[in-house]
Scaffold this motif. Structure first.
Motif, PDB file in Angstrom:
ATOM      1  N   GLY A  82     -24.071 -52.885  54.523  1.00  0.00           N
ATOM      2  CA  GLY A  82     -23.798 -52.354  53.201  1.00  0.00           C
ATOM      3  C   GLY A  82     -22.508 -51.548  52.849  1.00  0.00           C
ATOM      4  O   GLY A  82     -22.341 -50.929  51.852  1.00  0.00           O
ATOM      5  N   ASP A  83     -21.868 -51.231  54.086  1.00  0.00           N
ATOM      6  CA  ASP A  83     -20.456 -50.712  53.873  1.00  0.00           C
ATOM      7  C   ASP A  83     -19.394 -51.647  54.113  1.00  0.00           C
ATOM      8  O   ASP A  83     -18.131 -51.271  54.544  1.00  0.00           O
ATOM      9  CB  ASP A  83     -20.357 -49.716  55.254  1.00  0.00           C
ATOM     10  CG  ASP A  83     -21.553 -48.660  54.919  1.00  0.00           C
ATOM     11  OD1 ASP A  83     -21.753 -48.151  53.806  1.00  0.00           O
ATOM     12  OD2 ASP A  83     -21.776 -47.973  56.012  1.00  0.00           O
ATOM     13  N   LEU A  84     -19.634 -52.897  54.038  1.00  0.00           N
ATOM     14  CA  LEU A  84     -18.420 -54.015  53.984  1.00  0.00           C
ATOM     15  C   LEU A  84     -18.689 -54.790  52.964  1.00  0.00           C
ATOM     16  O   LEU A  84     -19.755 -55.321  52.371  1.00  0.00           O
ATOM     17  CB  LEU A  84     -18.751 -54.722  55.327  1.00  0.00           C
ATOM     18  CG  LEU A  84     -17.860 -55.999  55.657  1.00  0.00           C
ATOM     19  CD1 LEU A  84     -16.082 -55.407  55.702  1.00  0.00           C
ATOM     20  CD2 LEU A  84     -18.181 -56.612  56.643  1.00  0.00           C
ATOM     21  N   ALA A 251     -20.423 -59.652  49.789  1.00  0.00           N
ATOM     22  CA  ALA A 251     -21.196 -58.492  50.768  1.00  0.00           C
ATOM     23  C   ALA A 251     -21.738 -59.503  51.966  1.00  0.00           C
ATOM     24  O   ALA A 251     -22.118 -60.515  51.688  1.00  0.00           O
ATOM     25  CB  ALA A 251     -21.864 -57.393  50.067  1.00  0.00           C
ATOM     26  N   PRO A 252     -22.030 -58.792  52.851  1.00  0.00           N
ATOM     27  CA  PRO A 252     -22.999 -59.732  53.792  1.00  0.00           C
ATOM     28  C   PRO A 252     -24.406 -59.985  53.393  1.00  0.00           C
ATOM     29  O   PRO A 252     -24.632 -59.394  52.436  1.00  0.00           O
ATOM     30  CB  PRO A 252     -23.008 -58.426  55.294  1.00  0.00           C
ATOM     31  CG  PRO A 252     -21.656 -57.688  54.951  1.00  0.00           C
ATOM     32  CD  PRO A 252     -21.705 -57.540  53.518  1.00  0.00           C
ATOM     33  N   PRO A 253     -25.027 -60.841  54.042  1.00  0.00           N
ATOM     34  CA  PRO A 253     -26.330 -61.359  53.688  1.00  0.00           C
ATOM     35  C   PRO A 253     -27.467 -60.008  54.139  1.00  0.00           C
ATOM     36  O   PRO A 253     -27.102 -59.275  54.953  1.00  0.00           O
ATOM     37  CB  PRO A 253     -26.809 -62.483  54.639  1.00  0.00           C
ATOM     38  CG  PRO A 253     -25.713 -62.538  55.736  1.00  0.00           C
ATOM     39  CD  PRO A 253     -24.565 -61.867  55.299  1.00  0.00           C
ATOM     40  N   GLY A 254     -28.685 -60.374  53.761  1.00  0.00           N
ATOM     41  CA  GLY A 254     -29.665 -59.196  54.287  1.00  0.00           C
ATOM     42  C   GLY A 254     -29.479 -57.785  53.888  1.00  0.00           C
ATOM     43  O   GLY A 254     -30.056 -56.997  54.380  1.00  0.00           O
ATOM     44  N   LEU A 263     -23.261 -50.777  45.950  1.00  0.00           N
ATOM     45  CA  LEU A 263     -22.177 -51.942  45.826  1.00  0.00           C
ATOM     46  C   LEU A 263     -22.187 -52.055  44.348  1.00  0.00           C
ATOM     47  O   LEU A 263     -21.012 -52.188  43.688  1.00  0.00           O
ATOM     48  CB  LEU A 263     -22.216 -53.032  46.825  1.00  0.00           C
ATOM     49  CG  LEU A 263     -22.124 -52.894  48.283  1.00  0.00           C
ATOM     50  CD1 LEU A 263     -22.454 -54.039  48.850  1.00  0.00           C
ATOM     51  CD2 LEU A 263     -21.000 -52.232  48.647  1.00  0.00           C
ATOM     52  N   ALA A 264     -22.917 -52.547  43.755  1.00  0.00           N
ATOM     53  CA  ALA A 264     -23.135 -52.846  42.121  1.00  0.00           C
ATOM     54  C   ALA A 264     -22.539 -51.429  41.445  1.00  0.00           C
ATOM     55  O   ALA A 264     -21.683 -51.715  40.590  1.00  0.00           O
ATOM     56  CB  ALA A 264     -24.324 -53.447  41.815  1.00  0.00           C
ATOM     57  N   ASP A 265     -22.948 -50.403  41.604  1.00  0.00           N
ATOM     58  CA  ASP A 265     -22.324 -48.992  41.239  1.00  0.00           C
ATOM     59  C   ASP A 265     -21.002 -49.055  41.622  1.00  0.00           C
ATOM     60  O   ASP A 265     -20.161 -48.381  40.601  1.00  0.00           O
ATOM     61  CB  ASP A 265     -23.353 -48.080  41.613  1.00  0.00           C
ATOM     62  CG  ASP A 265     -24.924 -47.987  41.335  1.00  0.00           C
ATOM     63  OD1 ASP A 265     -25.216 -48.498  40.234  1.00  0.00           O
ATOM     64  OD2 ASP A 265     -25.504 -47.165  41.798  1.00  0.00           O
TER      65      ASP A 265
END
Length: 317
Positions: A82-84, A251-254, A263-265
């Protein structure tokens, strides 16, 4: 002058990112070379997030190759991260058709579509091709001799726009010579050194050179004239073509719900950023926001559209 200041600002993020940084809060991948439309947009995003305190420590890095598919493969490999995020656009949709890889955009997590902009058909300021009619005449007379360059792989926006223009001008797309360059930075060098007679690119990539007179716009591909550009649309100039490019974030899957919402925020904060709004005005980008699920539907529609256009142009596989 404001546009040049905004363009320079993201480069500061790059310079700062050269130093080792432990556990960066967010990494933003650019799947092609520095100076490209993706690259400019990604660094502008990073600067806006940092300057307006939406998210600090954003690191931008380039992973070029395969029209963006090398970056796509890396993104899918980073499952659950979640950081990419990756900055992408229509070019990557098209690259799936011309540089096939084991993974496609169906595997990623769509975050948001951000911007939209027209393409421009440009020549150097001293080119003997003074207007679109002159280019069309030369192109019809010698389709294989007049080279049109673009910063995207076949199937990408520059290629599709060039081929649609060729078809509308009465030039068989398969006979037209399209020179592929890895992003707008390399393409700009090719135009200015006259390795190509003309080039097709997104407006924002060449805005500074257009304003300075190094490049002259023969026509724009949008439905209406572009602000600050003294050139007709293709339709005004007699060719029935309307075409726009767009860019967004995936973003990456999963990703779990918490990471997807984070990420939406981040994108919500970006859109509310004064720095981002100023940049969009400077680069003449239009806000084309679509949230994750809607963006996913849009990506699937775009894939079908690229397939259809390539088939209509006689360029399908």
């Amino acid at each position: 002058m404001r546009r040049r200041t905004l363009l320079a600002a993201p480069l500061t993020v790059l310079a700062g990112g050269c130093a080792p940084r432990a556990d960066p809060a967010l990494r933003l991948m650019v799947p092609n070379a520095p100076g490209s439309g993706y690259d400019i947009t990604a660094r502008t995003v990073a600067t806006a997030l940092d300057v307006d305190h939406v998210r600090s420590g954003v690191e931008v890095f380039n992973l070029a190759g395969g029209g963006g598919t090398v970056g796509l493969r890396r993104l899918v490999y980073e499952r659950g991260n979640g950081d990419l995020m990756m900055l992408m656009g229509l070019g990557l949709v098209g690259a799936q058709h011309t540089s096939p890889v084991p993974v496609t955009l169906d595997a990623v997590t769509p975050v948001a579509r951000l911007i939209e902009e027209p393409e421009v058909l440009v020549v150097t300021g001293d080119s003997p091709l003074r207007d679109l009619d002159g280019l069309v005449r030369s192109w019809r007379a010698d389709p294989g001799g007049l080279i049109v360059g673009g910063g995207s792989a076949p199937g990408g926006p520059d290629h599709l726009a060039a081929m649609l223009i060729a078809k509308a001008a009465g030039v068989t797309p398969r006979s037209a010579r399209y020179a592929e360059f890895d992003g707008g930075g390399v393409l700009l060098a090719a135009v200015l050194s006259k390795r190509v007679a003309a080039a097709v690119s997104s407006l924002g990539e060449f805005a500074g050179q257009i304003d300075s007179g190094q490049l002259r716009v023969l026509a724009t591909t949008g439905s209406a004239r572009s602000r600050g550009v003294d050139a007709p649309t293709l339709r005004e100039a007699g060719l029935d073509v309307v075409f726009t490019n767009w860019r967004g974030l995936v973003a990456p899957p999963g990703l779990d719900g918490t990471r997807s919402r984070a990420l939406a925020d981040t994108v919500t904060g970006l859109r509310g950023s004064a720095t981002w709004q100023q940049a969009m005005e400077g680069f003449r980008w239009s806000d084309a926001y679509l949230p994750g699920p809607d963006f996913g539907d849009f990506l699937r529609h775009q894939d079908g559209r690229v397939t259809q256009i390539l088939a209509e142009l006689g360029l399908g596989t």
